[in-house]
Motif scaffolding. Sequence first.
Motif, short mmCIF file in Angstrom:
data_model
loop_
_atom_site.label_atom_id
_atom_site.label_comp_id
_atom_site.label_asym_id
_atom_site.label_seq_id
_atom_site.Cartn_x
_atom_site.Cartn_y
_atom_site.Cartn_z
N ARG A 1 6.48 9.05 5.49
CA ARG A 1 5.21 8.46 5.10
C ARG A 1 5.36 7.02 4.62
O ARG A 1 4.41 6.25 4.69
CB ARG A 1 4.56 9.30 3.99
CG ARG A 1 4.14 10.68 4.44
CD ARG A 1 3.48 11.46 3.30
NE ARG A 1 3.09 12.81 3.73
CZ ARG A 1 2.56 13.70 2.93
NH1 ARG A 1 2.33 13.41 1.65
NH2 ARG A 1 2.24 14.90 3.39
N THR A 2 6.53 6.68 4.07
CA THR A 2 6.78 5.32 3.62
C THR A 2 8.16 4.89 4.05
O THR A 2 8.98 5.70 4.42
CB THR A 2 6.68 5.20 2.09
OG1 THR A 2 7.72 5.98 1.48
CG2 THR A 2 5.35 5.66 1.57
N GLU B 1 1.84 7.20 -6.47
CA GLU B 1 0.67 7.98 -6.86
C GLU B 1 0.77 9.43 -6.35
O GLU B 1 0.50 10.38 -7.09
CB GLU B 1 -0.60 7.32 -6.30
CG GLU B 1 -0.96 6.01 -6.96
CD GLU B 1 -1.58 6.18 -8.33
OE1 GLU B 1 -2.21 7.22 -8.58
OE2 GLU B 1 -1.43 5.27 -9.17
N ALA B 2 1.16 9.59 -5.09
CA ALA B 2 1.22 10.93 -4.51
C ALA B 2 2.31 11.77 -5.17
O ALA B 2 2.11 12.96 -5.46
CB ALA B 2 1.46 10.84 -3.01
N LYS C 1 0.82 -1.20 0.00
CA LYS C 1 0.00 0.00 0.00
C LYS C 1 0.86 1.25 0.00
O LYS C 1 0.57 2.23 -0.71
CB LYS C 1 -0.93 0.01 1.21
CG LYS C 1 -1.80 1.27 1.33
CD LYS C 1 -2.64 1.25 2.57
CE LYS C 1 -3.53 2.51 2.65
NZ LYS C 1 -2.71 3.75 2.73
N GLU C 2 1.93 1.25 0.80
CA GLU C 2 2.78 2.44 0.88
C GLU C 2 3.49 2.70 -0.44
O GLU C 2 3.68 3.85 -0.83
CB GLU C 2 3.77 2.31 2.03
CG GLU C 2 3.11 2.45 3.39
CD GLU C 2 4.09 2.79 4.49
OE1 GLU C 2 5.31 2.73 4.24
OE2 GLU C 2 3.65 3.13 5.60
N GLU D 1 4.15 0.38 7.62
CA GLU D 1 2.76 0.80 7.83
C GLU D 1 2.36 0.73 9.30
O GLU D 1 1.49 1.48 9.75
CB GLU D 1 1.81 -0.07 7.01
CG GLU D 1 1.96 0.05 5.51
CD GLU D 1 0.99 -0.86 4.77
OE1 GLU D 1 -0.06 -1.21 5.34
OE2 GLU D 1 1.29 -1.25 3.62
N TRP E 1 2.31 1.97 -3.37
CA TRP E 1 1.25 2.54 -4.21
C TRP E 1 1.06 4.01 -3.88
O TRP E 1 1.03 4.88 -4.76
CB TRP E 1 -0.04 1.75 -3.98
CG TRP E 1 -1.28 2.33 -4.62
CD1 TRP E 1 -1.86 3.53 -4.34
CD2 TRP E 1 -2.07 1.74 -5.65
NE1 TRP E 1 -2.99 3.72 -5.11
CE2 TRP E 1 -3.13 2.63 -5.93
CE3 TRP E 1 -2.00 0.54 -6.34
CZ2 TRP E 1 -4.11 2.35 -6.87
CZ3 TRP E 1 -2.98 0.27 -7.29
CH2 TRP E 1 -4.02 1.15 -7.55
N ASP E 2 0.91 4.30 -2.58
CA ASP E 2 0.69 5.68 -2.15
C ASP E 2 1.84 6.59 -2.58
O ASP E 2 1.63 7.73 -3.01
CB ASP E 2 0.55 5.75 -0.63
CG ASP E 2 -0.75 5.12 -0.13
OD1 ASP E 2 -1.66 4.93 -0.95
OD2 ASP E 2 -0.83 4.83 1.08
N GLU E 3 3.06 6.08 -2.46
CA GLU E 3 4.25 6.88 -2.80
C GLU E 3 4.26 7.27 -4.27
O GLU E 3 4.40 8.45 -4.61
CB GLU E 3 5.51 6.08 -2.45
CG GLU E 3 6.82 6.79 -2.76
CD GLU E 3 8.02 5.93 -2.40
OE1 GLU E 3 9.04 6.03 -3.09
OE2 GLU E 3 7.94 5.14 -1.44
#
Length: 228
Positions: free
Chosen positions: A227-228, A110-111, A103-104, A219, A106-108
């Motif tokens: 954040r990651t 994408e953000a 998930k992290e 996480e 992905w978040d990284e």
Amino acid sequence: MATGAPWGTITGIPMADAHGSDLLALTQWLSPAFPVGGYAYSHGLEQVIAAGDVTDAASLSAWLRDVLRFGAGRMDAALLAAAHRGEDAAWLTQVARSLAASKERWDETEALGRAFAEALRGATGDGPAPMPYPVAVGVAAQALSLGTGTVAEMFLHAFASNLVSCAVRFVPLGQNEGQAVLAGLHGVIVEVAAQAVALPVDEVAASVPRADLAAMAHETMETRIFRT
């Protein structure tokens, strides 16, 4: 002076000058000063430092070499190269998302991609649609008079530089030690970029399970800075 391509290439000036201007544009996009928030992401490095797996310059260098050669470095550089060559960005976006192992991760991607697109539009009035970070940079860099290998090298250098900066703050390492680690990665960066340029997208994969597990474990860290 007319602007032929809104993201960096200037028309009506000698090619050498246009190339230099475009190199400066790419350097700006990938610099820590460009507001994508890359400094907030450690790509799992915070977790491996906390676990005692990265404790000094030597262990940091080994970890980064693996991530560059076999992990997100190689994978993202190949996606960027494909986007820069003009392959379908929508398809590359789906590939990038499918390759996110956590998930992290992905978040990284994408953000960072969303922030890059927004920052480029704010700075120039134009930019790519929001998409995973390496794809967004590859699409934007199509407008620059730079070779795909150069763009990939610069992207990988920025990625490695950010992680070295994370380690300098969190291990902690001295600034000189951090810069020595980054300088020692230059050969790996050139090697990985060259491989990425020639790598078909359907052969893109990663094999750094410890890095993927670190991203997953991050996480649930009780105290974390990144954040990651």
